[in-house]
Write a protein that holds these residues in place. Structure first.
Motif, PDB file in Angstrom:
ATOM      1  N   LEU A  52      82.734  11.318  55.414  1.00  0.00           N
ATOM      2  CA  LEU A  52      81.428  10.851  54.961  1.00  0.00           C
ATOM      3  C   LEU A  52      80.827  11.830  53.971  1.00  0.00           C
ATOM      4  CD1 LEU A  52      78.955   8.978  55.173  1.00  0.00           C
ATOM      5  CD2 LEU A  52      78.232  10.317  57.181  1.00  0.00           C
ATOM      6  N   PHE A  53      80.957  13.118  54.266  1.00  0.00           N
ATOM      7  CA  PHE A  53      80.446  14.132  53.343  1.00  0.00           C
ATOM      8  C   PHE A  53      81.141  14.025  51.985  1.00  0.00           C
ATOM      9  CE2 PHE A  53      81.137  18.303  51.369  1.00  0.00           C
ATOM     10  CZ  PHE A  53      79.829  18.681  51.125  1.00  0.00           C
ATOM     11  N   GLY A  54      82.460  13.860  52.018  1.00  0.00           N
ATOM     12  CA  GLY A  54      83.214  13.737  50.770  1.00  0.00           C
ATOM     13  C   GLY A  54      82.779  12.520  49.964  1.00  0.00           C
ATOM     14  N   ASP A  55      82.530  11.404  50.643  1.00  0.00           N
ATOM     15  CA  ASP A  55      82.086  10.187  49.947  1.00  0.00           C
ATOM     16  C   ASP A  55      80.738  10.409  49.265  1.00  0.00           C
ATOM     17  OD1 ASP A  55      84.355   8.931  50.803  1.00  0.00           O
ATOM     18  OD2 ASP A  55      83.382   7.911  52.503  1.00  0.00           O
ATOM     19  N   ILE A  56      79.802  11.014  49.990  1.00  0.00           N
ATOM     20  CA  ILE A  56      78.472  11.244  49.429  1.00  0.00           C
ATOM     21  C   ILE A  56      78.536  12.247  48.282  1.00  0.00           C
ATOM     22  CG2 ILE A  56      76.184  12.205  49.945  1.00  0.00           C
ATOM     23  CD1 ILE A  56      76.474  11.002  52.748  1.00  0.00           C
TER      24      ILE A  56
END
Length: 445
Positions: A52-56
């Motif tokens: 999720l962090f990578g996507d954001i």
């Protein structure tokens, strides 16, 4: 740095200790699936969050209105993670890490204030003596709500510090909220902050020792000043006052060393973290630099961290009488852990406990004698006695005429005598004088 090394050693011990456990699990047989499934499920949840962090992160890079630097984004994310834990954990990039290393050596650039974050604004823990902040009259518990008309709310502590810092000689305007008063602006000129951590004076046979911060120079400076007082005044010394007011703290090992300087034996402080095996205790060694003379410690709401360790140790061992107001209440231990790229993380790893086992965190140290901060002023009129009455008889002594009853006597007190305007210091001096008189009477009986 000793704590960091200790934690690293513990980490190596834990890795080695895990091997016998795994071997034992193989023998147990049935214990393997349950442990593996639970651990695997936990790891899967972590990987999903990292995803999720990578996507954001990628979406911000591609879609934010302005182009952003990848390094700044990552540092901001790391700092956000740490500052969400407590007000004292943070990420130190190259510049901030270098500044911190310089500060602990007793010389750095800035305004001369120790600050913390509270309810989205900057709270002053204490100004440092002889700095732009102290000279401008900033006080402990003042709130900085804006810097150069830019509101602080919404910034991290590191962001606010960046705005307060700048080139030596440049000016910065801070908006201060003090109690119930309306906010007001104070313009300060940044300067190189050179901290003389120990200052000393003599007041009528009583040694006054002010410690402004706990840096690498503190214990040597303290020992030097006390030795000088004994050389110059010897048997005339009645006691000492240790002034820790508005002292924001500093190095843990210096707080332990200063406490040890006045204690003959016993525990000074203990630290307890997440794991019981990482707890540590520090003990005093024989030797009291004050030779057992009466000691009064001055504290107030600006006395924090290392100051509270010293005050708590001397109070619990009944080595000193604490006078003033309750201290700040910062009883947590921050370990500075270097990471890659000459950066570091400041992480809260433990809490401080006084020798009696009381946590300092959020409660502070209460003085033995509560004395509010006040300024001594001379009132019109003053005391009236017999010699002040018009026409009063002279006190003829040995057949000689005395001075006129209402003759004006010279003021022998220098106008700069701090003890005549500082109410807390005046009460501390009175306390030591009283103990000295009682001791002399007792020894003479």
């Amino acid at each position: 740095m000793q704590i960091v090394s200790f934690l690293s050693t513990q980490g190596r011990r834990m890795r080695y200790a895990a091997l016998p456990f795994i071997c034992g699990a193989v023998i147990a047989g049935l214990a393997i699936p349950t442990l593996t499934i639970a651990q695997s499920g936990k790891n899967d949840a972590v990987y999903r969050q990292l995803g999720l962090f990578g996507d954001i992160f990628q979406r911000v890079r591609e879609s934010y209105v302005d182009e952003v630097d990848d390094k700044d984004l990552v540092e901001a994310a790391i700092n956000g993670m740490l500052t969400s834990l407590d007000p004292h954990s943070s990420f130190l990039n190259n510049d901030h890490f270098s500044d911190m290393q310089v500060q602990t050596k007793g010389k750095f650039g800035g305004l001369g204030i120790e600050i913390t974050m509270e309810d989205g604004v900057i709270k002053i823990v204490s100004p440092i003596d002889d700095t732009p902040a102290a000279e401008a009259g900033l006080q402990p518990e003042d709130l900085i709500i804006a810097v150069n008309d830019e509101p602080i709310r919404g910034m991290t502590l590191s962001d606010a510090v960046d705005r307060l810092r700048g080139e030596v000689g440049s000016s910065v305007t801070v908006t201060i909220k003090r109690g119930a008063k309306d906010p007001f602006d104070v313009t300060l000129k940044r300067d190189t902050i050179k901290i003389r951590s120990v200052r000393a004076k003599m007041f009528d046979g009583i040694g006054y020792l002010r410690i402004t911060t706990f840096s690498e120079q503190t214990t040597p400076g303290l020992t030097k000043e006390v030795d000088k007082m004994f050389r110059e005044h010897g048997q005339d010394l009645k006691g000492f006052i240790l002034d820790l007011r508005n002292n924001p703290g500093g190095l843990l090992n210096e707080a332990i060393s200063v406490s040890d300087a006045f204690l003959e034996k016993g525990e000074i402080v203990s630290t307890r973290g997440r794991r019981a095996e990482n707890a540590s205790r520090a003990y005093a060694r024989p030797g009291d630099i004050a030779n057992g003379l009466p000691l009064v410690v001055l504290i107030n709401s600006g006395s924090a961290s290392a100051s509270e360790i010293v005050a708590g140790a001397l109070k619990d061992h009944r080595r000193a009488v604490l006078l003033g107001t309750r201290s700040f209440g910062k009883g947590s231990v921050q370990t500075v852990i270097p990471v890659s790229g000459n950066s570091a993380m400041r992480l809260t790893t433990a809490r401080y406990y006084t020798p009696s086992g009381v946590s300092i965190q959020a409660t502070g140290i209460s003085p033995d004698i509560e004395v509010a901060l006040a300024r001594i002023e001379t009132l019109d009129g003053g005391d009236t006695r017999e010699e002040d009455l018009k026409g009063a008889l002279d006190n003829a002594k040995d057949g000689k005429e005395g001075e006129p009853a209402n003759a004006e006597k010279p003021d022998v007190t220098p106008a700069t005598d701090q003890s005549k305007i500082d109410y807390q210091l005046a009460r501390a001096l009175d306390l030591i004088r009283g103990v000295s008189i009682f001791t002399d009477v007792k020894s003479g009986s």
